[in-house]
Design a protein around this motif. Sequence first.
Motif, PDB file in Angstrom:
ATOM      1  N   LYS A 136      -8.674  40.617   6.546  1.00 17.61           N
ATOM      2  CA  LYS A 136      -9.826  41.338   7.096  1.00 17.61           C
ATOM      3  C   LYS A 136     -10.678  41.921   5.976  1.00 17.61           C
ATOM      4  N   GLU A 137     -10.042  42.511   4.959  1.00 15.71           N
ATOM      5  CA  GLU A 137     -10.788  43.092   3.846  1.00 15.71           C
ATOM      6  C   GLU A 137     -11.520  42.011   3.059  1.00 15.71           C
ATOM      7  N   GLY A 138     -10.892  40.844   2.902  1.00 17.31           N
ATOM      8  CA  GLY A 138     -11.549  39.746   2.191  1.00 17.31           C
ATOM      9  C   GLY A 138     -12.786  39.267   2.912  1.00 17.31           C
ATOM     10  N   ILE A 139     -12.716  39.183   4.243  1.00 11.92           N
ATOM     11  CA  ILE A 139     -13.874  38.785   5.036  1.00 11.92           C
ATOM     12  C   ILE A 139     -14.979  39.831   4.920  1.00 11.92           C
ATOM     13  N   ASP A 140     -14.594  41.103   4.993  1.00 15.48           N
ATOM     14  CA  ASP A 140     -15.587  42.175   4.913  1.00 15.48           C
ATOM     15  C   ASP A 140     -16.328  42.162   3.573  1.00 15.48           C
ATOM     16  N   GLU A 141     -15.607  41.889   2.499  1.00 15.85           N
ATOM     17  CA  GLU A 141     -16.210  41.929   1.168  1.00 15.85           C
ATOM     18  C   GLU A 141     -17.143  40.750   0.903  1.00 15.85           C
ATOM     19  N   ASN A 142     -16.963  39.662   1.633  1.00 20.12           N
ATOM     20  CA  ASN A 142     -17.740  38.447   1.370  1.00 20.12           C
ATOM     21  C   ASN A 142     -18.467  37.943   2.615  1.00 20.12           C
ATOM     22  N   GLN A 143     -18.837  38.872   3.489  1.00 15.86           N
ATOM     23  CA  GLN A 143     -19.411  38.454   4.766  1.00 15.86           C
ATOM     24  C   GLN A 143     -20.669  37.616   4.599  1.00 15.86           C
ATOM     25  N   TRP A 144     -21.597  38.071   3.764  1.00 15.11           N
ATOM     26  CA  TRP A 144     -22.862  37.339   3.627  1.00 15.11           C
ATOM     27  C   TRP A 144     -22.607  35.901   3.186  1.00 15.11           C
ATOM     28  N   SER A 145     -21.789  35.738   2.167  1.00 20.00           N
ATOM     29  CA  SER A 145     -21.499  34.394   1.663  1.00 20.00           C
ATOM     30  C   SER A 145     -20.832  33.536   2.732  1.00 20.00           C
ATOM     31  N   MET A 146     -19.854  34.092   3.430  1.00 21.62           N
ATOM     32  CA  MET A 146     -19.147  33.330   4.444  1.00 21.62           C
ATOM     33  C   MET A 146     -20.052  32.975   5.615  1.00 21.62           C
ATOM     34  N   LEU A 147     -20.892  33.913   6.027  1.00 16.28           N
ATOM     35  CA  LEU A 147     -21.782  33.663   7.149  1.00 16.28           C
ATOM     36  C   LEU A 147     -22.787  32.558   6.827  1.00 16.28           C
ATOM     37  N   PHE A 159     -20.796  26.420  17.896  1.00 17.44           N
ATOM     38  CA  PHE A 159     -20.115  27.385  18.759  1.00 17.44           C
ATOM     39  C   PHE A 159     -19.092  28.183  17.963  1.00 17.44           C
ATOM     40  N   VAL A 160     -18.364  27.514  17.077  1.00 11.54           N
ATOM     41  CA  VAL A 160     -17.366  28.187  16.247  1.00 11.54           C
ATOM     42  C   VAL A 160     -18.036  29.186  15.314  1.00 11.54           C
ATOM     43  N   ALA A 161     -19.171  28.794  14.757  1.00  8.93           N
ATOM     44  CA  ALA A 161     -19.901  29.679  13.850  1.00  8.93           C
ATOM     45  C   ALA A 161     -20.452  30.900  14.577  1.00  8.93           C
ATOM     46  N   ASN A 162     -20.590  30.820  15.895  1.00  7.04           N
ATOM     47  CA  ASN A 162     -21.029  31.974  16.683  1.00  7.04           C
ATOM     48  C   ASN A 162     -19.862  32.854  17.084  1.00  7.04           C
ATOM     49  N   LEU A 163     -18.718  32.227  17.302  1.00  5.64           N
ATOM     50  CA  LEU A 163     -17.562  32.933  17.852  1.00  5.64           C
ATOM     51  C   LEU A 163     -16.773  33.708  16.803  1.00  5.64           C
ATOM     52  N   VAL A 164     -16.477  33.061  15.680  1.00  5.31           N
ATOM     53  CA  VAL A 164     -15.614  33.667  14.665  1.00  5.31           C
ATOM     54  C   VAL A 164     -16.159  34.998  14.133  1.00  5.31           C
ATOM     55  N   PRO A 165     -17.458  35.094  13.793  1.00  9.91           N
ATOM     56  CA  PRO A 165     -17.951  36.389  13.290  1.00  9.91           C
ATOM     57  C   PRO A 165     -17.740  37.533  14.271  1.00  9.91           C
ATOM     58  N   ALA A 166     -17.824  37.241  15.576  1.00 12.57           N
ATOM     59  CA  ALA A 166     -17.617  38.292  16.577  1.00 12.57           C
ATOM     60  C   ALA A 166     -16.188  38.786  16.572  1.00 12.57           C
ATOM     61  N   LEU A 167     -15.254  37.906  16.237  1.00  9.93           N
ATOM     62  CA  LEU A 167     -13.840  38.250  16.301  1.00  9.93           C
ATOM     63  C   LEU A 167     -13.349  38.976  15.063  1.00  9.93           C
ATOM     64  N   VAL A 168     -14.165  39.032  14.013  1.00  4.40           N
ATOM     65  CA  VAL A 168     -13.747  39.730  12.793  1.00  4.40           C
ATOM     66  C   VAL A 168     -14.629  40.941  12.502  1.00  4.40           C
ATOM     67  N   GLY A 169     -15.436  41.347  13.496  1.00  8.33           N
ATOM     68  CA  GLY A 169     -16.181  42.590  13.365  1.00  8.33           C
ATOM     69  C   GLY A 169     -17.433  42.532  12.515  1.00  8.33           C
ATOM     70  N   VAL A 170     -18.088  41.373  12.439  1.00  7.98           N
ATOM     71  CA  VAL A 170     -19.347  41.274  11.679  1.00  7.98           C
ATOM     72  C   VAL A 170     -20.428  42.074  12.402  1.00  7.98           C
ATOM     73  N   PRO A 171     -21.198  42.908  11.698  1.00 10.06           N
ATOM     74  CA  PRO A 171     -22.274  43.669  12.339  1.00 10.06           C
ATOM     75  C   PRO A 171     -23.316  42.746  12.962  1.00 10.06           C
ATOM     76  N   LEU A 172     -23.904  43.169  14.059  1.00  8.90           N
ATOM     77  CA  LEU A 172     -24.875  42.355  14.786  1.00  8.90           C
ATOM     78  C   LEU A 172     -26.062  41.973  13.909  1.00  8.90           C
ATOM     79  N   SER A 173     -26.623  42.944  13.176  1.00  7.32           N
ATOM     80  CA  SER A 173     -27.808  42.665  12.352  1.00  7.32           C
ATOM     81  C   SER A 173     -27.501  41.616  11.291  1.00  7.32           C
ATOM     82  N   ARG A 174     -26.317  41.693  10.704  1.00  4.46           N
ATOM     83  CA  ARG A 174     -25.929  40.722   9.673  1.00  4.46           C
ATOM     84  C   ARG A 174     -25.761  39.336  10.277  1.00  4.46           C
TER      85      ARG A 174
END
Length: 243
Positions: A136-147, A159-174
């Motif tokens: 979870k911390e790794g995803i949080d630190e690199n969210q922009w790059s991963m997104l 569909f996967v690219a829409n679903l996964v960010p929601a399940l790991v707590g990505v902010p809506l604006s990002r």
Amino acid sequence: MTDMTQNTKSGLARKLPMIAIIVVALIGAFTLRDYLSFDALRDNREALIAFRDANYVLTVMLFIAAYVVIVGFSLPGATIATLTGGFLFATFPGALYNVTGATIGATIIFLAARWGLGEKLASKMESSEGAVKKIKEGIDENQWSMLFLIRLVPAVPFFVANLVPALVGVPLSRFVISTFLGIIPGGLVYTSVGAGLGEVFARGETPNLGIIFEPHILLPILGLCVLAALPLVIKALRGHKGI
């Protein structure tokens, strides 16, 4: 007992939007395939052009709304919708209408997934220990790059690219920003193909939807993927040196 029943009902209510999306997607997969197709676009092209010429603003609004529904409910025909945007409105502003509709539709899936499960799952990951917390911390630190990576890489299902960010707590604006910007390259390619459909129809041919994998198209997109992945690589190298 009453509290347990209310919690159960509340939990079910939160999952209803995602359940509705899945049900509509399954129904649409069997009932709309013939209506959202290249043949349907070809057969109705003159009527569509006539309606656009007589009602341009209304056509734009209806088109974006239809694109939102197609993406938001994961219906078949997103590629045909993108081609239609280019066919009706040219590469620009057609690409803008396509990207706008796709982003809004993707956001609907994102919100439905996060409301139904994502917040609870993200909270559990946040409070957990060990490997799960590190992920979870790794995803949080690199969210922009991963997104940006999951949007730019053609192999990642939308569909996967829409679903996964929601399940790991990505902010809506990002999520919205990365989605809008990340789908522009692919959107431009297919919108430009749609803009040339008039000549394709005249020759009685079908468009080359594999164009995105041709070197002159794919290499620039892969270059963008490398740029998006660069912060991840640098961080990994720094971490390796620090061991």
